[in-house]
Design a protein around this motif. Structure first.
Motif, PDB file in Angstrom:
ATOM      1  N   ASP A  66      -3.858   7.058  -2.825  1.00  0.00           N
ATOM      2  CA  ASP A  66      -3.423   5.784  -2.259  1.00  0.00           C
ATOM      3  C   ASP A  66      -3.318   4.766  -3.391  1.00  0.00           C
ATOM      4  O   ASP A  66      -4.233   4.644  -4.212  1.00  0.00           O
ATOM      5  CB  ASP A  66      -4.430   5.288  -1.218  1.00  0.00           C
ATOM      6  N   LEU A  67      -2.208   4.038  -3.430  1.00  0.00           N
ATOM      7  CA  LEU A  67      -1.964   3.052  -4.475  1.00  0.00           C
ATOM      8  C   LEU A  67      -1.889   1.668  -3.850  1.00  0.00           C
ATOM      9  O   LEU A  67      -1.071   1.420  -2.958  1.00  0.00           O
ATOM     10  CB  LEU A  67      -0.656   3.355  -5.207  1.00  0.00           C
ATOM     11  N   LEU A  68      -2.758   0.771  -4.286  1.00  0.00           N
ATOM     12  CA  LEU A  68      -2.752  -0.611  -3.806  1.00  0.00           C
ATOM     13  C   LEU A  68      -2.136  -1.480  -4.891  1.00  0.00           C
ATOM     14  O   LEU A  68      -2.631  -1.510  -6.020  1.00  0.00           O
ATOM     15  CB  LEU A  68      -4.160  -1.066  -3.494  1.00  0.00           C
ATOM     16  N   VAL A  69      -1.058  -2.169  -4.557  1.00  0.00           N
ATOM     17  CA  VAL A  69      -0.324  -2.980  -5.524  1.00  0.00           C
ATOM     18  C   VAL A  69      -0.709  -4.455  -5.330  1.00  0.00           C
ATOM     19  O   VAL A  69      -0.645  -4.975  -4.216  1.00  0.00           O
ATOM     20  CB  VAL A  69       1.191  -2.809  -5.349  1.00  0.00           C
ATOM     21  N   PHE A  70      -1.087  -5.110  -6.432  1.00  0.00           N
ATOM     22  CA  PHE A  70      -1.510  -6.504  -6.398  1.00  0.00           C
ATOM     23  C   PHE A  70      -0.669  -7.345  -7.352  1.00  0.00           C
ATOM     24  O   PHE A  70      -0.216  -6.848  -8.390  1.00  0.00           O
ATOM     25  CB  PHE A  70      -2.975  -6.641  -6.827  1.00  0.00           C
ATOM     26  N   THR A  71      -0.482  -8.616  -7.019  1.00  0.00           N
ATOM     27  CA  THR A  71       0.081  -9.586  -7.943  1.00  0.00           C
ATOM     28  C   THR A  71      -0.791 -10.827  -7.925  1.00  0.00           C
ATOM     29  O   THR A  71      -1.745 -10.937  -7.138  1.00  0.00           O
ATOM     30  CB  THR A  71       1.522  -9.993  -7.572  1.00  0.00           C
ATOM     31  N   THR A  72      -0.455 -11.796  -8.778  1.00  0.00           N
ATOM     32  CA  THR A  72      -1.176 -13.063  -8.779  1.00  0.00           C
ATOM     33  C   THR A  72      -0.507 -14.084  -7.890  1.00  0.00           C
ATOM     34  O   THR A  72      -0.982 -15.217  -7.779  1.00  0.00           O
ATOM     35  CB  THR A  72      -1.258 -13.639 -10.213  1.00  0.00           C
ATOM     36  N   ARG A  73       0.592 -13.689  -7.246  1.00  0.00           N
ATOM     37  CA  ARG A  73       1.302 -14.624  -6.371  1.00  0.00           C
ATOM     38  C   ARG A  73       0.514 -14.857  -5.100  1.00  0.00           C
ATOM     39  O   ARG A  73      -0.127 -13.955  -4.565  1.00  0.00           O
ATOM     40  CB  ARG A  73       2.684 -14.087  -5.983  1.00  0.00           C
ATOM     41  N   SER A  74       0.583 -16.058  -4.574  1.00  0.00           N
ATOM     42  CA  SER A  74       0.000 -16.343  -3.278  1.00  0.00           C
ATOM     43  C   SER A  74       0.799 -15.651  -2.198  1.00  0.00           C
ATOM     44  O   SER A  74       2.015 -15.459  -2.319  1.00  0.00           O
ATOM     45  CB  SER A  74      -0.014 -17.857  -3.023  1.00  0.00           C
ATOM     46  N   SER A  75       0.130 -15.231  -1.136  1.00  0.00           N
ATOM     47  CA  SER A  75       0.826 -14.590  -0.018  1.00  0.00           C
ATOM     48  C   SER A  75       1.786 -15.559   0.656  1.00  0.00           C
ATOM     49  O   SER A  75       2.649 -15.157   1.442  1.00  0.00           O
ATOM     50  CB  SER A  75      -0.173 -14.051   1.003  1.00  0.00           C
ATOM     51  N   HIS A  76       1.643 -16.833   0.384  1.00  0.00           N
ATOM     52  CA  HIS A  76       2.531 -17.828   0.974  1.00  0.00           C
ATOM     53  C   HIS A  76       3.567 -18.319  -0.019  1.00  0.00           C
ATOM     54  O   HIS A  76       4.369 -19.186   0.295  1.00  0.00           O
ATOM     55  CB  HIS A  76       1.719 -19.023   1.469  1.00  0.00           C
ATOM     56  N   ALA A 111       1.043  11.305   6.334  1.00  0.00           N
ATOM     57  CA  ALA A 111       1.256  11.649   4.928  1.00  0.00           C
ATOM     58  C   ALA A 111      -0.050  12.099   4.287  1.00  0.00           C
ATOM     59  O   ALA A 111      -0.078  13.030   3.482  1.00  0.00           O
ATOM     60  CB  ALA A 111       1.839  10.463   4.178  1.00  0.00           C
ATOM     61  N   ARG A 112      -1.161  11.437   4.619  1.00  0.00           N
ATOM     62  CA  ARG A 112      -2.451  11.842   4.064  1.00  0.00           C
ATOM     63  C   ARG A 112      -2.829  13.258   4.525  1.00  0.00           C
ATOM     64  O   ARG A 112      -3.360  14.051   3.760  1.00  0.00           O
ATOM     65  CB  ARG A 112      -3.543  10.864   4.496  1.00  0.00           C
ATOM     66  N   ARG A 113      -2.558  13.556   5.789  1.00  0.00           N
ATOM     67  CA  ARG A 113      -2.880  14.895   6.290  1.00  0.00           C
ATOM     68  C   ARG A 113      -2.024  15.957   5.622  1.00  0.00           C
ATOM     69  O   ARG A 113      -2.421  17.112   5.498  1.00  0.00           O
ATOM     70  CB  ARG A 113      -2.681  14.952   7.806  1.00  0.00           C
ATOM     71  N   TYR A 114      -0.824  15.550   5.164  1.00  0.00           N
ATOM     72  CA  TYR A 114       0.098  16.485   4.519  1.00  0.00           C
ATOM     73  C   TYR A 114      -0.364  16.864   3.121  1.00  0.00           C
ATOM     74  O   TYR A 114       0.024  17.892   2.590  1.00  0.00           O
ATOM     75  CB  TYR A 114       1.490  15.843   4.438  1.00  0.00           C
ATOM     76  N   ARG A 115      -1.207  16.019   2.509  1.00  0.00           N
ATOM     77  CA  ARG A 115      -1.601  16.259   1.133  1.00  0.00           C
ATOM     78  C   ARG A 115      -2.167  17.662   0.960  1.00  0.00           C
ATOM     79  O   ARG A 115      -3.059  18.084   1.697  1.00  0.00           O
ATOM     80  CB  ARG A 115      -2.649  15.229   0.685  1.00  0.00           C
ATOM     81  N   PRO A 116      -1.660  18.396  -0.018  1.00  0.00           N
ATOM     82  CA  PRO A 116      -2.134  19.767  -0.218  1.00  0.00           C
ATOM     83  C   PRO A 116      -3.592  19.798  -0.643  1.00  0.00           C
ATOM     84  O   PRO A 116      -4.112  18.853  -1.215  1.00  0.00           O
ATOM     85  CB  PRO A 116      -1.229  20.284  -1.350  1.00  0.00           C
ATOM     86  N   HIS A 163       0.872  -1.174   0.000  1.00  0.00           N
ATOM     87  CA  HIS A 163       0.000   0.000   0.000  1.00  0.00           C
ATOM     88  C   HIS A 163       0.906   1.220   0.000  1.00  0.00           C
ATOM     89  O   HIS A 163       1.684   1.425   0.928  1.00  0.00           O
ATOM     90  CB  HIS A 163      -0.901  -0.004   1.240  1.00  0.00           C
ATOM     91  N   ILE A 164       0.835   2.019  -1.077  1.00  0.00           N
ATOM     92  CA  ILE A 164       1.661   3.216  -1.211  1.00  0.00           C
ATOM     93  C   ILE A 164       0.804   4.453  -0.977  1.00  0.00           C
ATOM     94  O   ILE A 164      -0.210   4.644  -1.650  1.00  0.00           O
ATOM     95  CB  ILE A 164       2.302   3.311  -2.608  1.00  0.00           C
ATOM     96  N   VAL A 165       1.186   5.267  -0.019  1.00  0.00           N
ATOM     97  CA  VAL A 165       0.559   6.566   0.178  1.00  0.00           C
ATOM     98  C   VAL A 165       1.429   7.573  -0.568  1.00  0.00           C
ATOM     99  O   VAL A 165       2.579   7.820  -0.186  1.00  0.00           O
ATOM    100  CB  VAL A 165       0.472   6.932   1.669  1.00  0.00           C
ATOM    101  N   ALA A 166       0.907   8.114  -1.663  1.00  0.00           N
ATOM    102  CA  ALA A 166       1.705   8.971  -2.542  1.00  0.00           C
ATOM    103  C   ALA A 166       1.245  10.414  -2.443  1.00  0.00           C
ATOM    104  O   ALA A 166       0.050  10.705  -2.511  1.00  0.00           O
ATOM    105  CB  ALA A 166       1.590   8.485  -3.980  1.00  0.00           C
ATOM    106  N   VAL A 167       2.200  11.324  -2.322  1.00  0.00           N
ATOM    107  CA  VAL A 167       1.933  12.754  -2.265  1.00  0.00           C
ATOM    108  C   VAL A 167       2.862  13.435  -3.256  1.00  0.00           C
ATOM    109  O   VAL A 167       4.069  13.184  -3.257  1.00  0.00           O
ATOM    110  CB  VAL A 167       2.182  13.329  -0.861  1.00  0.00           C
ATOM    111  N   THR A 168       2.314  14.281  -4.121  1.00  0.00           N
ATOM    112  CA  THR A 168       3.109  15.083  -5.040  1.00  0.00           C
ATOM    113  C   THR A 168       2.826  16.552  -4.759  1.00  0.00           C
ATOM    114  O   THR A 168       1.674  16.963  -4.721  1.00  0.00           O
ATOM    115  CB  THR A 168       2.770  14.755  -6.500  1.00  0.00           C
ATOM    116  N   ALA A 169       3.886  17.337  -4.539  1.00  0.00           N
ATOM    117  CA  ALA A 169       3.712  18.740  -4.180  1.00  0.00           C
ATOM    118  C   ALA A 169       4.990  19.495  -4.517  1.00  0.00           C
ATOM    119  O   ALA A 169       6.034  18.886  -4.772  1.00  0.00           O
ATOM    120  CB  ALA A 169       3.392  18.867  -2.685  1.00  0.00           C
ATOM    121  N   PRO A 170       4.935  20.823  -4.524  1.00  0.00           N
ATOM    122  CA  PRO A 170       6.146  21.598  -4.789  1.00  0.00           C
ATOM    123  C   PRO A 170       7.258  21.254  -3.816  1.00  0.00           C
ATOM    124  O   PRO A 170       7.021  21.009  -2.637  1.00  0.00           O
ATOM    125  CB  PRO A 170       5.677  23.050  -4.615  1.00  0.00           C
TER     126      PRO A 170
END
Length: 242
Positions: free
Chosen positions: A231-241, A215-220, A190-197
């Motif tokens: 928020d970026l949720l990254v998924f694969t087809t791999r099993s968690s195990h 980080a979310r509160r920092y978002r302009p 789970h990536i919390v991404a912020v882009t700002a000057p």
């Protein structure tokens, strides 16, 4: 715990997290908020020159570029289930093949691309079709249909700010995660991404829930062209195990 600026411009030396060192950020991270580790990306807005789009409905251009550099290789194909102008621009400038598909049901008729599909990107809430329980299932089923073990799917989730009307991040997750898992996808980051000057980037892995919320509160706010967060949720087809 502090974050350090990225030692290379735009993270260009970072490999696909399915392989190599970058996988350490997912497999060895401190697990918080369940079984999904968290990272915080703070990107400055230098060279943010991609086509303008309505704030809140786009990926900032440098964020789009970083996702491509981290999750794909030269010549790979990127499937975009949102038709985001910044992702299209970043794909072109980094010599990747860009394939926009705004109707998830059309994925079943997709001819196999010449180059491997290494990244699938979708937005939630969707812009091009109605938001229903069936649409969530369709989105992740479409992703799974074109993914291999070397493909990552990234859901860019826009949520209401705390105290503001709209769907919260937690409410989005309660819809998205069960549908993704039912489609055979495993959340790995789970990536919390912020882009700002600013004049440098910071990347914090092994982040805690408190650091993510900060980080979310920092978002302009204010909807300027150079300020955004998602928020970026990254998924694969791999099993968690596996």
């Amino acid at each position: 715990m502090t974050a350090s600026p990225d030692p290379t411009a735009n993270g260009a030396t970072h490999p696909n997290p399915v392989h190599g060192k970058a996988r350490q950020h997912t497999d060895e991270a401190i697990l918080v908020g369940g079984d999904v580790p968290i990272a915080v990306w703070r990107l400055d807005d230098r060279d943010d020159t991609a086509p303008a789009a309505r704030p809140g409905n786009r990926l900032a251009s440098r964020l789009a570029q970083r996702l491509i550099l981290v999750y794909t290789h030269l010549g790979d194909t990127i499937v975009d289930l949102d038709s985001d102008p910044h992702l299209e621009h970043a794909s072109s400038t980094t010599s990747r093949t860009y394939l926009p598909i705004t109707d998830p049901t059309a994925v079943a008729d997709l001819d196999a691309p010449t180059d491997p599909i290494s990244l699938v990107v979708l937005r939630w809430p969707p812009r091009h079709h109605l938001r229903t329980p069936a649409s969530i299932t369709d989105l992740f089923a479409a992703c799974r249909h074109i993914m291999t073990t070397d493909t990552c799917a990234i859901a860019a989730v826009s949520s209401a700010a705390p105290g503001q009307p709209g769907t919260t991040h937690a409410e989005h997750l309660s819809e998205l995660l069960p549908a993704a898992r039912a489609a055979g996808l495993t959340p790995i980051l789970h990536i919390v991404a912020v882009t700002a000057p600013g004049d440098h980037d910071e990347f914090l892995y092994h982040a805690t829930q408190a650091e993510a919320e900060a980080a979310r509160r920092y978002r302009p706010t204010g909807g300027t062209a150079s300020s955004s967060g998602v928020d970026l949720l990254v998924f694969t087809t791999r099993s968690s195990h596996g």
